[in-house]
Design a protein around this motif. Structure first.
Motif, PDB file in Angstrom:
ATOM      1  N   THR A 164     -19.383   4.363  60.517  1.00  0.00           N
ATOM      2  CA  THR A 164     -19.538   5.749  61.091  1.00  0.00           C
ATOM      3  C   THR A 164     -19.361   6.530  59.800  1.00  0.00           C
ATOM      4  O   THR A 164     -18.686   6.336  58.878  1.00  0.00           O
ATOM      5  N   ARG A 165     -20.078   7.824  59.970  1.00  0.00           N
ATOM      6  CA  ARG A 165     -19.819   8.798  58.990  1.00  0.00           C
ATOM      7  C   ARG A 165     -19.137  10.062  59.516  1.00  0.00           C
ATOM      8  O   ARG A 165     -19.752  10.593  60.269  1.00  0.00           O
ATOM      9  N   GLU A 166     -18.162  10.565  58.700  1.00  0.00           N
ATOM     10  CA  GLU A 166     -17.501  11.645  59.300  1.00  0.00           C
ATOM     11  C   GLU A 166     -17.410  12.776  57.977  1.00  0.00           C
ATOM     12  O   GLU A 166     -17.094  12.483  57.121  1.00  0.00           O
ATOM     13  N   PHE A 168     -18.985  12.628  53.016  1.00  0.00           N
ATOM     14  CA  PHE A 168     -18.331  12.083  54.113  1.00  0.00           C
ATOM     15  C   PHE A 168     -17.312  11.134  53.987  1.00  0.00           C
ATOM     16  O   PHE A 168     -17.227  10.486  52.653  1.00  0.00           O
ATOM     17  N   VAL A 169     -16.502  10.761  55.089  1.00  0.00           N
ATOM     18  CA  VAL A 169     -15.452   9.790  54.931  1.00  0.00           C
ATOM     19  C   VAL A 169     -16.344   8.435  55.624  1.00  0.00           C
ATOM     20  O   VAL A 169     -16.692   8.729  56.755  1.00  0.00           O
ATOM     21  N   GLY A 170     -16.253   7.474  55.138  1.00  0.00           N
ATOM     22  CA  GLY A 170     -16.894   6.465  55.731  1.00  0.00           C
ATOM     23  C   GLY A 170     -16.183   5.076  55.251  1.00  0.00           C
ATOM     24  O   GLY A 170     -15.257   4.732  54.725  1.00  0.00           O
ATOM     25  N   VAL A 227     -15.616   1.414  62.982  1.00  0.00           N
ATOM     26  CA  VAL A 227     -15.556   2.888  63.371  1.00  0.00           C
ATOM     27  C   VAL A 227     -14.330   3.399  62.325  1.00  0.00           C
ATOM     28  O   VAL A 227     -13.425   2.853  61.980  1.00  0.00           O
ATOM     29  N   ALA A 228     -14.751   4.473  61.679  1.00  0.00           N
ATOM     30  CA  ALA A 228     -13.911   5.366  60.999  1.00  0.00           C
ATOM     31  C   ALA A 228     -13.048   5.699  61.906  1.00  0.00           C
ATOM     32  O   ALA A 228     -12.932   6.251  62.786  1.00  0.00           O
ATOM     33  N   ASP A 229     -11.531   5.050  61.561  1.00  0.00           N
ATOM     34  CA  ASP A 229     -10.384   5.762  62.339  1.00  0.00           C
ATOM     35  C   ASP A 229     -10.070   7.153  62.228  1.00  0.00           C
ATOM     36  O   ASP A 229      -9.221   7.558  63.450  1.00  0.00           O
TER      37      ASP A 229
END
Ligand code: CTP
Length: 414
Positions: A208-210, A217-219, A287-289
């Motif tokens: 996932t990309r946050e 993003f964080v990924g 999934v990005a935690d």
């Protein structure tokens, strides 16, 4: 696009496929299909109509299948060739299927080798139409196809939309599916298992990309390959498959309903929607935690930001755990665990804490395993059984073994 060398031989291996080729320009693509089917272990008997031979020489098919190509109903050596071909076949695939072929098959004609073989066989039949988009839209063509599908039980693959013979882009469907897609359809014809037919399988895949800001993003490094392989293999076994995928550069699997999401929260929403209908759910996504507590509306500017940047992160939902109440009673749930230390202990803990029936664990630090590679070495854990260690193999191979284990649970009614 699937690489036939990576696809485990099941379900094509050692099976006999009659490949009927009729007279359309897309016949050239079917040479590739014949080659791919041969590479994955099928014995391919090509039957060409007179029209097909005007587009592609029989020798091309002979060269890629290593078997003689059949073109004539009455030949010296094969008085009842159509009967033998029909009886021996595990599957019959007609590609490309022209408008003329659809009309003749609808009438039950028996004036060439392909139509007679169709009448003689009891094997499942797949029709892959290809023609000009305006011809395909004609009500007579549609009626013929509906008859073949509804009255005779033939499967139909395509056509797709896109560039047609002369290079113009069709307004509607007409284009033959690509060889890799046709390979998958033949795989489903050969590989459908009663235990997966009429079942819905949910698979999550990819990272996932946050968002930090509109461009960053964080990924993580997940490619989605393991989940995509599982989704494709489950579809090939006859299931309806919904794939909820984070950003991935992979081509969506053939026949699978793919829902694209970006963030963990979007993934949870998509999972919530499908889960109540799912007989099987496989959580293969990485999934990005954590996600940035807030995403900025504008790009962080180096000039204004200065020499350091702190991004505060907040926990994302644990999708597999949070959506547990929506799981269908009696359904089978599979999790994945990628670890860098204490593999079996961590995996066993996740198996019970997240309520999985099976947990597929692998060591991220081991060569040939984990993210960004085409292979994996995994151990499958279950509560009531010793861990099953699998050898290093393609992710497609791992997917087949995981599905065998799922089939066992479905058959046992869990
Ligand atoms: N999972 C999930 N939602 C998350 C994190 C994980 O649904 N936010 C799922 C994964 O798809 C996988 C399983 O839970 O099937 C285990 O994922 P993993 O990342 O190994 O576990 P975590 O619980 O995040 O534990 P940790 O990262 O601390 O090892």
């Amino acid at each position: 696009m699937s690489d036939p060398a990576l696809v485990p031989r099941h379900p094509w291996k050692g099976r006999r496929v009659v490949l009927g080729v009729t007279g359309g320009v897309a016949a050239y693509k079917v040479v590739q299909l014949a080659r791919d089917l041969t590479l994955v272990g099928a014995d391919v008997d090509v039957v060409m109509s007179a029209g097909a031979q005007r587009f592609v020489a029989p020798l091309s098919f002979e060269a890629v299948t290593g078997r003689p190509v059949h073109t004539r109903l009455f030949s010296v050596d094969g008085a009842a060739l159509h009967v033998r071909l029909g009886l021996d076949a595990d599957a019959v695939c007609v590609a490309p299927a022209t408008a003329d072929f659809l009309a003749r098959a609808t009438q039950g004609r028996a004036d060439d080798l392909l139509t007679t073989t169709l009448l003689a066989t009891r094997a499942p039949v797949l029709i892959c139409p290809a023609m000009n988009d305006r011809m395909f839209a004609h009500p007579q063509v549609r009626a013929n196809l509906a008859h073949l599908r509804d009255a005779l039980g033939y499967q139909v693959a395509g056509p797709g939309q896109g560039r047609l013979a002369a290079g113009e882009v069709g307004e509607g469907p007409g284009r033959l599916l690509e060889p890799w897609q046709l390979l998958e359809h033949v795989g489903r014809l050969l590989g459908t298992q009663a235990v997966f037919a009429q079942r819905t399988v949910l698979v999550t895949a990819g990272p996932t990309r946050e968002a930090i800001d509109p461009v960053r993003f964080v990924g993580n490094r997940s490619s989605g390959r393991m989940g995509y392989a599982l989704a494709q293999a489950a579809w090939r076994r006859g299931a309806r498959v919904v794939l909820v995928s984070g950003p991935s550069s992979l081509t969506p699997p053939e026949g699978v309903e793919t829902v694209h999401v970006e963030t963990a929260i979007e993934m949870r929403g998509a999972v919530e929607e499908v889960l109540p209908d799912a007989d099987v759910s496989v959580f293969a996504a990485a999934v990005a935690d954590y996600r940035p507590l807030s995403s900025r509306d504008h790009k962080v500017k180096r000039e204004r930001q200065g020499s350091s940047l702190s991004v505060e992160l907040t926990a994302n939902p644990d999708i597999a755990s949070e959506t547990r109440p929506s799981r269908r009673p009696g359904s089978v749930t599979v999790g994945f665990a990628l670890e860098t230390e204490d593999l079996l202990e961590n995996a066993a803990r996740k198996l019970t804490s997240k309520g999985f029936d099976l947990l597929v664990a692998n060591d991220a630090l081991e060569a040939g395993s984990g993210f960004e590679v085409r292979t994996n070495r995994v151990t499958i854990l279950a509560c009531d059984r010793a861990p099953e260690e699998l050898p290093l193999q393609s992710k497609e191979g791992v997917a087949e073994r995981v599905l065998d284990r799922i089939a066992e649970l479905l058959e046992a009614g869990r």
